[in-house]
Each structure stands twice: as structure tokens, then as C-alpha cells.
Design an enzyme around this catalytic site. Structure first.
Site, PDB file in Angstrom:
ATOM      1  N   THR A 262      11.312-165.309  53.250  1.00 50.87           N
ATOM      2  CA  THR A 262      10.439-164.631  52.120  1.00 50.87           C
ATOM      3  C   THR A 262      10.980-164.573  50.850  1.00 50.87           C
ATOM      4  O   THR A 262      10.195-164.616  49.666  1.00 50.87           O
ATOM      5  CB  THR A 262      10.210-162.900  52.219  1.00 50.87           C
ATOM      6  OG1 THR A 262      11.157-162.339  52.444  1.00 50.87           O
ATOM      7  CG2 THR A 262       9.299-162.802  53.515  1.00 50.87           C
TER       8      THR A 262
ATOM      9  N   ASP B 189      17.875-166.072  64.472  1.00 51.36           N
ATOM     10  CA  ASP B 189      17.662-165.501  62.987  1.00 51.36           C
ATOM     11  C   ASP B 189      18.600-165.622  62.005  1.00 51.36           C
ATOM     12  O   ASP B 189      18.706-164.943  60.901  1.00 51.36           O
ATOM     13  CB  ASP B 189      17.258-164.008  63.146  1.00 51.36           C
ATOM     14  CG  ASP B 189      16.532-163.312  62.017  1.00 51.36           C
ATOM     15  OD1 ASP B 189      15.637-163.962  61.161  1.00 51.36           O
ATOM     16  OD2 ASP B 189      17.028-162.212  61.467  1.00 51.36           O
TER      17      ASP B 189
ATOM     18  N   TYR C 108      14.267-159.824  47.810  1.00 49.56           N
ATOM     19  CA  TYR C 108      15.726-159.718  47.686  1.00 49.56           C
ATOM     20  C   TYR C 108      16.487-160.989  47.277  1.00 49.56           C
ATOM     21  O   TYR C 108      15.599-162.032  47.334  1.00 49.56           O
ATOM     22  CB  TYR C 108      16.455-159.351  49.322  1.00 49.56           C
ATOM     23  CG  TYR C 108      15.852-160.474  50.173  1.00 49.56           C
ATOM     24  CD1 TYR C 108      16.631-161.418  50.743  1.00 49.56           C
ATOM     25  CD2 TYR C 108      14.734-160.329  50.994  1.00 49.56           C
ATOM     26  CE1 TYR C 108      15.899-162.492  51.565  1.00 49.56           C
ATOM     27  CE2 TYR C 108      14.007-161.202  51.977  1.00 49.56           C
ATOM     28  CZ  TYR C 108      14.898-162.483  52.042  1.00 49.56           C
ATOM     29  OH  TYR C 108      14.455-163.384  52.950  1.00 49.56           O
TER      30      TYR C 108
ATOM     31  N   TYR D 203       4.653-161.033  61.710  1.00 49.28           N
ATOM     32  CA  TYR D 203       5.662-160.308  61.613  1.00 49.28           C
ATOM     33  C   TYR D 203       5.098-159.022  61.059  1.00 49.28           C
ATOM     34  O   TYR D 203       4.621-158.678  60.029  1.00 49.28           O
ATOM     35  CB  TYR D 203       6.705-160.914  60.454  1.00 49.28           C
ATOM     36  CG  TYR D 203       8.093-160.074  60.282  1.00 49.28           C
ATOM     37  CD1 TYR D 203       8.826-159.217  61.643  1.00 49.28           C
ATOM     38  CD2 TYR D 203       8.858-160.136  59.488  1.00 49.28           C
ATOM     39  CE1 TYR D 203       9.815-158.845  61.718  1.00 49.28           C
ATOM     40  CE2 TYR D 203      10.096-159.424  59.309  1.00 49.28           C
ATOM     41  CZ  TYR D 203      10.384-158.765  60.403  1.00 49.28           C
ATOM     42  OH  TYR D 203      11.792-158.197  60.414  1.00 49.28           O
TER      43      TYR D 203
ATOM     44  N   ASN E  55      18.977-159.116  54.933  1.00 45.92           N
ATOM     45  CA  ASN E  55      18.681-157.908  54.811  1.00 45.92           C
ATOM     46  C   ASN E  55      19.243-157.037  55.966  1.00 45.92           C
ATOM     47  O   ASN E  55      18.669-155.800  56.259  1.00 45.92           O
ATOM     48  CB  ASN E  55      17.295-157.692  54.847  1.00 45.92           C
ATOM     49  CG  ASN E  55      16.917-158.047  53.599  1.00 45.92           C
ATOM     50  OD1 ASN E  55      17.052-157.820  52.595  1.00 45.92           O
ATOM     51  ND2 ASN E  55      15.481-159.022  53.755  1.00 45.92           N
TER      52      ASN E  55
ATOM     53  N   CYS F 261      15.311-169.452  62.786  1.00 48.08           N
ATOM     54  CA  CYS F 261      16.309-169.331  62.014  1.00 48.08           C
ATOM     55  C   CYS F 261      15.759-169.736  60.571  1.00 48.08           C
ATOM     56  O   CYS F 261      14.585-170.075  60.245  1.00 48.08           O
ATOM     57  CB  CYS F 261      17.414-170.386  62.299  1.00 48.08           C
ATOM     58  SG  CYS F 261      16.989-172.134  62.487  1.00 48.08           S
ATOM     59  N   HIS F 262      16.428-169.690  59.330  1.00 46.95           N
ATOM     60  CA  HIS F 262      16.216-169.940  57.872  1.00 46.95           C
ATOM     61  C   HIS F 262      16.927-170.895  57.363  1.00 46.95           C
ATOM     62  O   HIS F 262      18.232-170.948  57.813  1.00 46.95           O
ATOM     63  CB  HIS F 262      16.023-168.593  57.275  1.00 46.95           C
ATOM     64  CG  HIS F 262      15.071-167.424  58.055  1.00 46.95           C
ATOM     65  ND1 HIS F 262      13.819-167.443  58.028  1.00 46.95           N
ATOM     66  CD2 HIS F 262      15.644-166.552  58.907  1.00 46.95           C
ATOM     67  CE1 HIS F 262      13.378-166.500  59.004  1.00 46.95           C
ATOM     68  NE2 HIS F 262      14.456-165.666  59.168  1.00 46.95           N
TER      69      HIS F 262
END
Length: 302
Positions: free
Chosen positions: A79, A258, A51, A159, A263, A34-35
Site C-alpha cells: 500500500t 510477508d 506509512y 485483505y 507496520n 512478499c513485497h
């Protein structure tokens, strides 16, 4: 480049009004991918990002944990924050020993910096080879970073997309540290789980003793059904791929939400419904315990 306050055009925000979980997680379950995004006012996004997301901070992640019944998280550097890991490290401080981190660093990172991050719960470094998400391919730094993290017992999270594996495989195989592959190497589900492309990926996993995240069906699916509108059996076209990974590598498979699903273009899943994917790929209690508790605990909380 847009300002921090302006989300990327067409950006889909994560679902805040979630339904009831479609599957009850076993006690001690780990969300291993997860982020956190920002909040941008406190942790600005990278000026070189590809993004601009909406905010999804540590408090939002806490609420997700509580709603889904997740006990622990592995937070992976996104990112959009580049190599500024401040938001991630702040989240690790907040969650304490119930969270681990995977950062983004380059060859310039010092042993002192790695030591400080280790003490805060970092256990890996992520390298992104998906060309649409990064400015350049980080080949030169990969081995240098591997050398620096080896004594810490960290791993590399990789990735990439399947068409690039043949060019990357030799480099990956010679790094001398554990490897973790994001999202099953992003298979093209239209080709089928028995395709030569996916079989080649699994042979790479076998040769390198890599771990595999059977995550992101919402990103890989071509036909759904999506985890929206009360749907329970979700992402049926991705299930055979994850099922094959779990059968062949039952002790090196990991799962993660995730969240907050950066995105995505087709839809935004309800994370409570997204849990309906788990019993499809791991139908027995024994498999669920391994995927959600035993495996991630052995990697991140040995």
C-alpha cells in the site's frame, strides 16, 4: 505526510543479520506473499500512503531467497506504493519466470495494460479493505476490475479484518473470479480457532472455493514466542488457526514470509527463525510439499 527519506516514527526495519534457517524448505519452495519497498530514490512511495517504510528492494529480496532456500516468489503490491506498480514490475523483470506479481489497479486500467503486466508475470490484483491502511473502501471498483481480469485467468487477493466479513461476503462471493485471502482473514487469536468467528470465515472459504494464506503469524500473535533470539518453535497461539485451514483446505493453502513485514509494532522477526512456524502447522513432508510447492505452483505456474 513525511518525506520519502523519513520513515514512520517507530518503524521496525527488517532483520539483515539473519540466523540459520530453523527449517529446511523442500526443493522448489515458493514464498507466496512478499513485497518490495522502493528503493525510494528510484521508486518513490505514494503521496497518499499511510506509512513510510525503509527500503527493501529486489536485491534485498534476492538475498532473502538465497538465505532461506526459496526458489520462487509471489510479490504483492504494498500500500505504500499505492497504484504505482513500477517497483513490483521492475522486480518481476529482474527475477524472470521465478517470480509472479499481484498488482494494485483500479477500474481505469485498460486491457492493453493488463496484457503487458500479464506478460511480465502478473497474475492477480489486490484489494485492501483494512480501514487503517486505505483511504476508502474500493467496493465500486471491485466488480469492474474482476470483469477485466477474468479472461486473463487472474485472481483477486483480498485483505480484510474479521469483523468486516459479514458486510463484505456477499460482494466477494459474486465476483466470478478466484479469490485468495490474505493472512487467514486476520483472526483474533484470543478467541480460539474453534470460535464462531473463525468458523464463519472457513464457511465463507468453503462456499467461495477461496485460497487462504496461512501467513503472518508474527502479525496475528498475542503470546508468541516471537521469531527472535534463536527461538525455534514460534507463534504457538496462531498454529491452531493455520492447522485448521490446512486440514480443511489442504489443496488451497498457501504460505509466505510477508517480508519485509510492514507496520509491525511488537517485534521484527528473523526470517530464518520464522521458518520454524512451518513444521508446526504442516508437520508431515506431504503437507509441507503441498503448502510450499504444489499449491502455489498450481495457482501461479500452472
Amino acid at each position: 505526510m513525511t518525506e520519502h527519506s523519513e520513515k514512520t516514527a517507530g518503524w521496525l526495519d527488517w532483520v539483515k543479520d539473519r540466523g540459520e534457517p530453523a527449517f529446511v524448505l523442500p526443493e522448489g519452495a515458493v514464498d507466496a506473499h512478499c513485497h518490495v519497498f522502493g528503493p525510494a530514490a528510484e521508486f518513490p512511495f505514494s503521496p497518499t500512503r499511510k506509512y513510510t517504510p525503509g527500503d527493501a528492494g529486489k536485491g534485498d529480496l534476492r538475498d532473502l531467497r538465497e538465505h532461506l532456500g526459496v526458489s520462487r516468489n509471489v510479490i504483492v503490491q504494498a500500500t505504500c506504493h499505492g497504484r504505482d506498480n513500477a517497483a513490483l514490475l521492475d522486480a518481476l523483470n529482474y527475477f524472470g519466470d521465478t517470480a509472479r506479481g499481484v498488482v494494485s489497479v483500479g477500474a481505469e486500467v485498460t486491457i492493453e495494460q493488463l496484457t503487458a503486466m500479464h506478460e511480465r508475470g502478473v497474475r492477480g490484483v489486490r484489494f485492501n479493505f483494512v480501514k487503517r491502511l486505505v483511504q476508502s473502501q474500493p467496493f465500486d471498483e471491485l466488480a469492474l476490475v474482476a470483469d477485466k481480469i477474468r479472461d486473463f485467468g487472474w485472481h483477486l487477493v483480498l485483505y480484510f479484518e474479521p469483523e468486516d466479513l459479514s458486510d463484505l461476503e456477499y460482494t466477494f462471493a459474486g465476483l466470478g473470479v478466484p479469490l485468495v485471502i490474505d493472512h487467514m482473514g486476520r483472526p483474533d487469536v484470543r478467541k480460539g480457532a474453534d470460535s464462531e468467528e473463525f468458523s464463519s470465515f472457513l464457511r465463507f472459504v468453503e462456499r467461495t472455493d477461496a485460497w487462504v494464506k496461512v501467513s503472518c503469524p508474527e502479525r496475528l500473535t498475542e503470546a508468541g514466542p516471537y521469531a527472535v533470539d534463536g527461538q525455534r518453535e514460534v507463534y504457538a497461539d496462531v498454529v491452531p488457526f493455520a492447522r485448521r485451514v490446512l486440514v480443511e483446505f489442504p489443496e488451497r493453502s498457501l504460505w509466505g514470509t510477508d517480508w519485509p513485514h510492514p507496520n509491525l509494532r511488537s517485534h521484527m522477526p528473523d526470517d530464518a527463525l520464522l521458518l520454524g512456524y512451518i513444521p508446526q502447522i504442516a508437520p508431515t513432508a506431504r503437507e509441507q510439499q503441498a503448502l510450499l510447492v504444489t499449491n502455489p505452483m498450481s495457482l501461479y505456474w500452472p
